[in-house]
Write a protein that holds these residues in place. Structure first.
Motif, PDB file in Angstrom:
ATOM      1  N   MET A   1       7.253   4.423 -10.582  1.00 53.41           N
ATOM      2  CA  MET A   1       7.560   5.793 -10.172  1.00 53.41           C
ATOM      3  C   MET A   1       6.427   6.385  -9.337  1.00 53.41           C
ATOM      4  SD  MET A   1       8.405   9.109 -12.551  1.00 53.41           S
ATOM      5  CE  MET A   1       8.574  10.726 -11.831  1.00 53.41           C
ATOM      6  N   MET A   2       5.194   6.207  -9.792  1.00 57.41           N
ATOM      7  CA  MET A   2       4.063   6.786  -9.082  1.00 57.41           C
ATOM      8  C   MET A   2       3.857   6.106  -7.738  1.00 57.41           C
ATOM      9  SD  MET A   2       2.070   9.351  -9.338  1.00 57.41           S
ATOM     10  CE  MET A   2       2.292   9.782 -11.064  1.00 57.41           C
ATOM     11  N   ALA A   3       4.135   4.795  -7.661  1.00 58.55           N
ATOM     12  CA  ALA A   3       4.011   4.094  -6.392  1.00 58.55           C
ATOM     13  C   ALA A   3       5.018   4.633  -5.387  1.00 58.55           C
ATOM     14  CB  ALA A   3       4.201   2.591  -6.590  1.00 58.55           C
ATOM     15  N   ALA A   4       6.235   4.889  -5.830  1.00 62.18           N
ATOM     16  CA  ALA A   4       7.262   5.439  -4.956  1.00 62.18           C
ATOM     17  C   ALA A   4       6.870   6.844  -4.490  1.00 62.18           C
ATOM     18  CB  ALA A   4       8.604   5.480  -5.684  1.00 62.18           C
ATOM     19  N   ALA A   5       6.276   7.616  -5.393  1.00 65.45           N
ATOM     20  CA  ALA A   5       5.824   8.956  -5.034  1.00 65.45           C
ATOM     21  C   ALA A   5       4.713   8.891  -3.987  1.00 65.45           C
ATOM     22  CB  ALA A   5       5.335   9.692  -6.278  1.00 65.45           C
ATOM     23  N   ALA A   6       3.820   7.894  -4.119  1.00 62.10           N
ATOM     24  CA  ALA A   6       2.734   7.735  -3.153  1.00 62.10           C
ATOM     25  C   ALA A   6       3.273   7.418  -1.762  1.00 62.10           C
ATOM     26  CB  ALA A   6       1.781   6.637  -3.618  1.00 62.10           C
ATOM     27  N   VAL A   7       4.245   6.513  -1.700  1.00 62.66           N
ATOM     28  CA  VAL A   7       4.858   6.178  -0.408  1.00 62.66           C
ATOM     29  C   VAL A   7       5.552   7.395   0.180  1.00 62.66           C
ATOM     30  CG1 VAL A   7       6.626   4.804   0.738  1.00 62.66           C
ATOM     31  CG2 VAL A   7       5.143   3.741  -0.964  1.00 62.66           C
ATOM     32  N   SER A   8       6.242   8.156  -0.649  1.00 62.46           N
ATOM     33  CA  SER A   8       6.948   9.340  -0.178  1.00 62.46           C
ATOM     34  C   SER A   8       5.975  10.374   0.392  1.00 62.46           C
ATOM     35  CB  SER A   8       7.761   9.962  -1.317  1.00 62.46           C
ATOM     36  OG  SER A   8       8.750   9.068  -1.782  1.00 62.46           O
ATOM     37  N   LEU A   9       4.869  10.580  -0.298  1.00 61.03           N
ATOM     38  CA  LEU A   9       3.869  11.530   0.186  1.00 61.03           C
ATOM     39  C   LEU A   9       3.226  11.037   1.483  1.00 61.03           C
ATOM     40  CD1 LEU A   9       2.146  12.647  -3.136  1.00 61.03           C
ATOM     41  CD2 LEU A   9       3.442  14.095  -1.552  1.00 61.03           C
ATOM     42  N   PHE A  10       3.000   9.732   1.567  1.00 61.75           N
ATOM     43  CA  PHE A  10       2.421   9.181   2.797  1.00 61.75           C
ATOM     44  C   PHE A  10       3.374   9.382   3.982  1.00 61.75           C
ATOM     45  CE2 PHE A  10       1.970   5.530   5.710  1.00 61.75           C
ATOM     46  CZ  PHE A  10       0.691   5.801   6.183  1.00 61.75           C
ATOM     47  N   LEU A  11       4.642   9.079   3.769  1.00 66.85           N
ATOM     48  CA  LEU A  11       5.623   9.283   4.831  1.00 66.85           C
ATOM     49  C   LEU A  11       5.718  10.762   5.190  1.00 66.85           C
ATOM     50  CD1 LEU A  11       8.478   6.855   3.708  1.00 66.85           C
ATOM     51  CD2 LEU A  11       6.793   6.514   5.533  1.00 66.85           C
ATOM     52  N   GLY A  12       5.619  11.619   4.180  1.00 63.45           N
ATOM     53  CA  GLY A  12       5.625  13.058   4.442  1.00 63.45           C
ATOM     54  C   GLY A  12       4.447  13.469   5.303  1.00 63.45           C
ATOM     55  N   MET A  13       3.281  12.888   5.040  1.00 59.77           N
ATOM     56  CA  MET A  13       2.101  13.196   5.839  1.00 59.77           C
ATOM     57  C   MET A  13       2.290  12.758   7.289  1.00 59.77           C
ATOM     58  SD  MET A  13      -1.917  12.192   5.200  1.00 59.77           S
ATOM     59  CE  MET A  13      -1.736  10.428   5.514  1.00 59.77           C
ATOM     60  N   MET A  14       2.861  11.584   7.490  1.00 67.61           N
ATOM     61  CA  MET A  14       3.101  11.096   8.841  1.00 67.61           C
ATOM     62  C   MET A  14       4.101  11.989   9.581  1.00 67.61           C
ATOM     63  SD  MET A  14       1.160   8.453   9.281  1.00 67.61           S
ATOM     64  CE  MET A  14      -0.031   9.418   8.305  1.00 67.61           C
ATOM     65  N   LEU A  15       5.131  12.456   8.863  1.00 70.21           N
ATOM     66  CA  LEU A  15       6.137  13.302   9.493  1.00 70.21           C
ATOM     67  C   LEU A  15       5.585  14.687   9.820  1.00 70.21           C
ATOM     68  CD1 LEU A  15       9.295  12.413   7.358  1.00 70.21           C
ATOM     69  CD2 LEU A  15       8.859  11.803   9.743  1.00 70.21           C
ATOM     70  N   ILE A  16       4.807  15.258   8.886  1.00 71.21           N
ATOM     71  CA  ILE A  16       4.286  16.611   9.081  1.00 71.21           C
ATOM     72  C   ILE A  16       3.133  16.635  10.082  1.00 71.21           C
ATOM     73  CG2 ILE A  16       3.101  18.529   7.945  1.00 71.21           C
ATOM     74  CD1 ILE A  16       4.690  17.805   5.403  1.00 71.21           C
ATOM     75  N   CYS A  17       2.148  15.779   9.836  1.00 75.99           N
ATOM     76  CA  CYS A  17       0.939  15.804  10.665  1.00 75.99           C
ATOM     77  C   CYS A  17       1.084  15.008  11.962  1.00 75.99           C
ATOM     78  CB  CYS A  17      -0.249  15.262   9.868  1.00 75.99           C
ATOM     79  SG  CYS A  17      -0.634  16.238   8.408  1.00 75.99           S
ATOM     80  N   GLY A  18       2.124  14.180  12.025  1.00 79.73           N
ATOM     81  CA  GLY A  18       2.345  13.400  13.233  1.00 79.73           C
ATOM     82  C   GLY A  18       3.512  13.933  14.029  1.00 79.73           C
ATOM     83  N   LEU A  19       4.724  13.703  13.550  1.00 77.89           N
ATOM     84  CA  LEU A  19       5.916  14.067  14.297  1.00 77.89           C
ATOM     85  C   LEU A  19       6.068  15.576  14.458  1.00 77.89           C
ATOM     86  CD1 LEU A  19       8.547  13.309  15.679  1.00 77.89           C
ATOM     87  CD2 LEU A  19       9.641  13.258  13.416  1.00 77.89           C
TER      88      LEU A  19
END
Length: 223
Positions: free
Chosen positions: A1-19
């Motif tokens: 569960m925590m690993a999935a949350a980490a990936v989700s937060l990372f993707l969120g960072m890429m979408l917010i701070c990148g795209l």
């Protein structure tokens, strides 16, 4: 569960701070602000940015993937530590985006040596010269605490190395060359990554001027 949350937060960072940040920049200025493709392959700036990118991916994707493949954590996964990781990741992502927005039209990814952007010294840049990098490192540290294995930790160390190289060897010398005395005064009052830490004295500024390079950096050199 925590690993999935980490990936989700990372993707969120890429979408917010990148795209998202790129779309905002294009909407406001008609220009995406992306200059990464102009960085000469094999240059010091290219090496620093590439190392940083590999670090990002190793923390945000490699760490969770290694966890799913059975790599044991470096220590017991205590829920309070993982919760701290979630908090740091969220704070880091929001702080990075806030600092990106504070750069306004000067925000760039990469560099075009033909353009000269304004030196930003307001908002979080009043106290720290590289608040975006600081916030990103906090976010990635949080992701590492969420899945604390050797892969994630290695990625965080790679990111620190890449950012330190980019800032100390590429951006600061060039910003001294571009902005001269105003930047020298700024570096004497604002810390490099944390308030009050990494301020440059007169002798340091003279050294930077003598070794100024024309490799990657633009504005405040933030991603």
């Amino acid at each position: 569960m925590m690993a999935a949350a980490a990936v989700s937060l990372f993707l969120g960072m890429m979408l917010i701070c990148g795209l998202l940040r790129t779309l905002i920049q294009r909407h406001r200025t008609g220009d995406s602000g992306n200059r990464r493709t102009l960085s000469p392959r094999g240059s010091l700036g290219w090496f620093a940015l590439t190392t940083t990118d590999i670090g990002y991916l190793t923390v945000g994707v490699g760490g969770p993937l290694a966890h799913w493949l059975g790599l044991p954590p470096l220590s017991s996964l205590h829920p309070p530590v993982q919760l701290l990781g979630v908090i740091l990741a969220v704070i880091g992502i929001l702080a990075a985006f806030t600092a990106q927005m504070a750069m306004g039209s000067s925000w760039r990814i990469g560099v075009d040596d033909r353009e000269r952007t304004s030196l930003v010294t307001t908002g979080p840049f009043r106290w720290v010269r590289n608040p975006i990098f600081t916030a990103v490192l906090v976010a990635l540290l949080g992701l590492t605490l969420m899945v604390p294995n050797v892969v994630a930790l290695t990625g965080w160390v790679l990111t620190v190395f890449g950012i330190e190289t980019q800032v100390r060897r590429v951006e600061e010398p060039r910003l001294h060359r571009l902005h001269g005395e105003p930047y020298a005064q700024y570096t004497a009052t604002a810390g490099r990554f944390l308030p009050g830490i990494g301020r440059l004295q007169v002798r340091d500024n003279l050294s930077y001027r003598s070794t100024a390079t024309t490799t990657d950096a633009s504005g405040n050199g933030q991603p």
